[in-house]
Enzyme design. Structure first.
Site, short mmCIF file in Angstrom:
data_model
loop_
_atom_site.label_atom_id
_atom_site.label_comp_id
_atom_site.label_asym_id
_atom_site.label_seq_id
_atom_site.Cartn_x
_atom_site.Cartn_y
_atom_site.Cartn_z
N ASP A 181 9.30 2.75 2.12
CA ASP A 181 8.13 3.56 2.45
C ASP A 181 7.89 3.47 3.95
O ASP A 181 7.39 2.47 4.46
CB ASP A 181 6.90 3.06 1.66
CG ASP A 181 5.69 3.97 1.87
OD1 ASP A 181 5.69 4.76 2.84
OD2 ASP A 181 4.74 3.88 1.07
N PHE B 89 0.86 -1.19 0.00
CA PHE B 89 0.00 0.00 0.00
C PHE B 89 0.90 1.23 0.00
O PHE B 89 1.65 1.46 0.94
CB PHE B 89 -0.95 0.07 1.20
CG PHE B 89 -1.85 1.27 1.10
CD1 PHE B 89 -3.00 1.23 0.32
CD2 PHE B 89 -1.50 2.47 1.71
CE1 PHE B 89 -3.80 2.37 0.17
CE2 PHE B 89 -2.29 3.61 1.56
CZ PHE B 89 -3.45 3.54 0.80
N LYS C 26 2.34 10.99 7.22
CA LYS C 26 1.51 10.70 8.39
C LYS C 26 1.96 11.44 9.65
O LYS C 26 1.66 12.60 9.79
CB LYS C 26 1.40 9.19 8.57
CG LYS C 26 0.63 8.56 7.39
CD LYS C 26 -0.13 7.31 7.71
CE LYS C 26 -1.14 7.04 6.60
NZ LYS C 26 -0.82 5.90 5.75
C1 LIG Z 1 -0.96 6.05 4.23
C2 LIG Z 1 0.16 5.53 3.41
C3 LIG Z 1 0.51 6.13 2.20
C4 LIG Z 1 -0.29 7.24 1.57
O1 LIG Z 1 -0.39 8.38 2.36
P1 LIG Z 1 -1.57 9.45 2.09
O2 LIG Z 1 -1.21 10.58 3.00
O3 LIG Z 1 -2.86 8.78 2.45
O4 LIG Z 1 -1.50 9.81 0.65
C5 LIG Z 1 1.61 5.64 1.54
N1 LIG Z 1 2.33 4.61 2.03
C6 LIG Z 1 2.01 4.01 3.18
C7 LIG Z 1 2.86 2.88 3.69
C8 LIG Z 1 0.91 4.43 3.91
O5 LIG Z 1 0.58 3.81 5.04
#
Ligand SMILES: *Cc1c(COP(=O)(O)O)cnc(C)c1O
Length: 401
Positions: A227, A142, A256
């Site tokens: 990520d 994700f 985040k």
């Molecule tokens: C939440 C998330 C994203 C995307 O972030 P947004 O602020 O919702 O665009 C990307 N990578 C990971 C691992 C995430 O948990």
């Protein structure tokens, strides 16, 4: 007359697109690890906005920074310098141990930035013909919701009927270094993975996987991009999840909790040799690096350090897994996670939604993922007493099933 929980839910359903299926609870106020609905019922927040609220709701240091900066200057665009962004980026580089940072807003934009960096670096530094660059990603990833990102999602809900999809991504099995090695071609510019797959249900890879990926990327001279948007900023009991194996990716995507639970702040960090591929006009964002976000993000980093939230997440996370694994619940098959990013996995086909509804009635807000998994990720500022109170409630509900 004051609106009720049902009134707010009705408004969302009538006027909002139905792109989410939330629990039927409305949050009207929040503080620390707790939230309240319009009727004044109190809940522990065990989602923390998908780990965007690691520092807790309305942290006074972060809210003070927000208010102070809001009185001075909020938005300048990057057409001019501002007196906050450089201080923020310096602080972020010191915190992460990289030479440079590029600020954006949402996580998806940080991911897009990293993908652009990898493609450009591949073309300019590795000599891959433009248009042939490949990025290796993992199944069940994700990374966000843009067209390019969902092009390599393996979740049908995230992808279906959004074609044509963006080429240039090779999807391999997660937790297999051999699968990555096998997928590398002369056109590979990067490997991009989550060090723990959060949305997939807190998939923690085997010890040694990240180190093996690091070694493969070094040997083939391709970028290792991690990520850390969900796993970063102390959530897993270390500053970053890659720290559990003591490895250093070439690029990290961050977001985040960088926004301190206030609003979206994201960034990509990397050394000069990689960040240097960006030249004026080649990338940007109207809001990225704005003074208000920079001030909030600096305060968000202060809190992580001042309150030792990595150590705290590690200690409370061990307690969480130990207690939950003793619950007498016939449907529960595994408790897994690191720090305060944990999941309870139920039998395949089990409807974890029903457990989430019972948890809500017991004053615990958590959300299932993939139907049979519930993620438990409270704000890292939760106290030990609050955690113990919450644990008793969670175990009580689990033992009904
Ligand atoms: C939440 C998330 C994203 C995307 O972030 P947004 O602020 O919702 O665009 C990307 N990578 C990971 C691992 C995430 O948990």
């Amino acid at each position: 007359m004051a609106l009720s929980t049902q009134d707010f839910i009705d408004l969302d359903n009538q006027y909002g697109a139905h792109n989410y299926h939330p629990l039927p609870v409305v949050i009207a106020a929040a503080k620390g690890a707790r939230v309240w609905d319009p009727e004044g019922r109190e809940y522990y927040d065990f989602l923390s906005a998908y780990s965007a609220v690691n520092q807790g709701h309305l942290h006074p240091h972060i809210i003070r920074a927000l208010q102070d900066q809001a009185q001075r200057c909020t938005l300048t665009s990057r057409a001019f310098h501002n007196d906050r962004m450089g201080l923020f980026l310096k602080r972020l580089c010191e915190y992460t141990g990289y030479e440079m940072a590029l600020p954006m807003n949402t996580g998806a934009e940080a991911v897009e930035t990293a993908m652009k960096m990898a493609r450009r670096w591949g073309a300019e530094k590795k000599g891959i013909p433009n248009g042939r660059q490949e990025i290796i990603v993992a199944e069940e990833n994700f990374h966000g919701r843009t067209i390019a990102i969902i092009s390599y999602s393996t979740d049908p809900d995230a992808r279906i009927n959004y074609g044509p999809y963006c080429p240039g991504f090779v999807v391999v099995k997660y937790n297999s270094a051999a699968a990555i090695e096998d997928a590398i071609t002369a056109d590979t510019c990067a490997v991009f993975i989550e060090p723990i797959q959060g949305e997939a249900g807190v998939n923690v890879p085997d010890e040694g996987y990240l180190q093996a990926v690091r070694d493969i990327c070094t040997r083939h001279r391709i970028l290792f991009m991690a990520d850390e948007i969900q796993t970063g900023f102390c959530r897993t009991g270390k500053k970053f999840a890659v720290d559990h194996e003591g490895i250093r990716p070439d690029v990290m995507t961050l977001g985040k909790a960088l926004g301190g639970g206030v609003f979206p702040v994201s960034a990509v960090v990397a050394d000069k040799e990689f960040m240097g591929v960006f030249t004026p006009g080649s990338h940007g964002s109207t809001f990225g690096g704005n003074p208000l976000a920079s001030a909030v993000a600096m305060a968000a980093l202060d809190v992580l350090e001042d309150e030792n939230l990595a150590e705290k997440a590690d200690e409370l996370g061990r307690r969480f897994r130990e207690k939950i694994s003793q619950a007498k619940c016939g449907k529960m098959v595994q408790v897994r996670g690191r720090g305060l990013l944990n999941a309870v996995v139920f039998e395949a086909g089990f409807q974890a939604w029903d457990v989430c509804m019972r948890l809500k009635e017991a004053g615990i807000l958590a959300k299932q993922t993939h139907g049979h998994i519930i993620r438990f990720a409270p704000p890292l500022v939760i106290t030990r007493d609050e955690l113990d109170d919450a644990l008793a409630r969670i175990i009580g509900v689990l033992e009904e099933f």
